[in-house]
Design an enzyme around this catalytic site. Structure first.
Site, PDB file in Angstrom:
ATOM      1  N   ASN A   1      30.459  51.043  35.833  1.00 30.00           N
ATOM      2  CA  ASN A   1      30.139  50.597  37.189  1.00 30.00           C
ATOM      3  C   ASN A   1      29.985  51.736  38.201  1.00 30.00           C
ATOM      4  O   ASN A   1      30.205  51.537  39.396  1.00 30.00           O
ATOM      5  CB  ASN A   1      31.151  49.539  37.650  1.00 30.00           C
ATOM      6  CG  ASN A   1      32.573  50.057  37.614  1.00 30.00           C
ATOM      7  OD1 ASN A   1      32.800  51.230  37.324  1.00 30.00           O
ATOM      8  ND2 ASN A   1      33.520  49.201  37.931  1.00 30.00           N
TER       9      ASN A   1
ATOM     10  N   HIS B   1      34.176  55.062  41.318  1.00 32.53           N
ATOM     11  CA  HIS B   1      35.572  54.677  41.553  1.00 32.53           C
ATOM     12  C   HIS B   1      35.847  54.748  43.040  1.00 32.53           C
ATOM     13  O   HIS B   1      35.302  55.610  43.728  1.00 32.53           O
ATOM     14  CB  HIS B   1      36.511  55.652  40.825  1.00 32.53           C
ATOM     15  CG  HIS B   1      37.959  55.480  41.208  1.00 32.53           C
ATOM     16  ND1 HIS B   1      38.736  54.493  40.666  1.00 32.53           N
ATOM     17  CD2 HIS B   1      38.740  56.149  42.100  1.00 32.53           C
ATOM     18  CE1 HIS B   1      39.956  54.562  41.214  1.00 32.53           C
ATOM     19  NE2 HIS B   1      39.973  55.564  42.084  1.00 32.53           N
TER      20      HIS B   1
HETATM   21  N1  UDP Z   1      37.041  47.681  33.903  1.00 40.50           N
HETATM   22  C1  UDP Z   1      36.495  47.210  32.730  1.00 40.50           C
HETATM   23  N2  UDP Z   1      36.597  45.857  32.462  1.00 40.50           N
HETATM   24  C2  UDP Z   1      37.200  44.983  33.312  1.00 40.50           C
HETATM   25  C3  UDP Z   1      37.756  45.485  34.508  1.00 40.50           C
HETATM   26  C4  UDP Z   1      37.652  46.837  34.771  1.00 40.50           C
HETATM   27  O1  UDP Z   1      35.941  47.965  31.936  1.00 40.50           O
HETATM   28  O2  UDP Z   1      37.265  43.787  33.020  1.00 40.50           O
HETATM   29  C5  UDP Z   1      36.938  49.130  34.213  1.00 40.50           C
HETATM   30  C6  UDP Z   1      35.900  49.425  35.296  1.00 40.50           C
HETATM   31  O3  UDP Z   1      35.289  50.692  35.008  1.00 40.50           O
HETATM   32  C7  UDP Z   1      36.760  49.498  36.532  1.00 40.50           C
HETATM   33  C8  UDP Z   1      38.017  50.172  35.990  1.00 40.50           C
HETATM   34  O4  UDP Z   1      38.190  49.599  34.704  1.00 40.50           O
HETATM   35  O5  UDP Z   1      36.128  50.215  37.582  1.00 40.50           O
HETATM   36  C9  UDP Z   1      39.261  49.949  36.811  1.00 40.50           C
HETATM   37  O6  UDP Z   1      39.450  48.560  37.016  1.00 40.50           O
HETATM   38  P1  UDP Z   1      39.886  47.973  38.411  1.00 40.50           P
HETATM   39  O7  UDP Z   1      40.260  46.551  38.216  1.00 40.50           O
HETATM   40  O8  UDP Z   1      40.885  48.893  39.046  1.00 40.50           O
HETATM   41  O9  UDP Z   1      38.500  47.987  39.255  1.00 40.50           O
HETATM   42  P2  UDP Z   1      38.021  48.893  40.475  1.00 40.50           P
HETATM   43  O10 UDP Z   1      39.232  49.204  41.320  1.00 40.50           O
HETATM   44  O11 UDP Z   1      37.397  50.137  39.875  1.00 40.50           O
HETATM   45  O12 UDP Z   1      37.006  48.060  41.202  1.00 40.50           O
HETATM   46 MG    MG Z   2      41.057  49.946  40.822  1.00 37.27          MG
END
Ligand code: UDP
Ligand code: MG
Length: 139
Positions: A114, A117
């Site tokens: 995505n 970060h």
């Molecule tokens: N991620 C993933 N699958 C999921 C949720 C998250 O691969 O179902 C990955 C994605 O790259 C995400 C990162 O893990 O950005 C960290 O997850 P988080 O829930 O903290 O999301 P963020 O804070 O990055 O929006």
């Molecule tokens: Mg996060």
């Protein structure tokens, strides 16, 4: 670190696709000042530590593989209300749910890959910034 700062990474997919310039331009145009910036690559141990909070989640192994497969751009950014405003700028974790015009809507391929970060709290912004930069590399 002051609470008007956040931390970001332009993730390996964004770097591979040549989106560094466009994403940094959007960040600057949105009012964020660059405090620290570098191209770097996380080791497996780095990524495991950075994402330790997700270690029990089913996607943890894939996340570590993805985040270590190539260079990233790490940056500390400054703006009033930086953490919240940057999360708004990047959009939802899943680009399918991200608002029009957000960085993830524009550049992310999937919920896993995505593009960017963004720290989720002032406390984590300080921890994550210090993970990648020493004080002398923040301006
Ligand atoms: N991620 C993933 N699958 C999921 C949720 C998250 O691969 O179902 C990955 C994605 O790259 C995400 C990162 O893990 O950005 C960290 O997850 P988080 O829930 O903290 O999301 P963020 O804070 O990055 O929006
Ligand atoms: Mg996060």
């Amino acid at each position: 670190m002051a609470t008007n700062r956040t931390f970001t990474m332009l993730k390996p997919d964004a770097v591979e696709k040549g989106h560094i310039g466009a994403i940094l331009e959007k960040i600057s145009a949105s009012g964020f000042r660059i405090v620290a910036l570098k191209l770097t690559q996380m080791t497996k141990a780095d990524a495991q530590a950075f994402y330790a909070i997700h270690s029990e989640r089913p996607f943890y192994g894939e996340l570590v593989e993805y985040m270590t497969r190539g260079p990233i751009v790490a940056a500390v950014l400054e703006k009033d209300n930086a953490v919240e405003d940057f999360r708004t700028l990047i959009g939802a974790t899943n680009p399918a749910d991200a608002a029009e015009g957000t960085i993830r809507k524009l550049y992310a391929a999937s919920i896993g890959e995505n593009a960017v970060h963004g720290s989720d709290s002032d406390e984590n912004a300080a921890i994550e910034g210090a993970f990648h930069f020493s004080g002398r590399d923040m301006f």
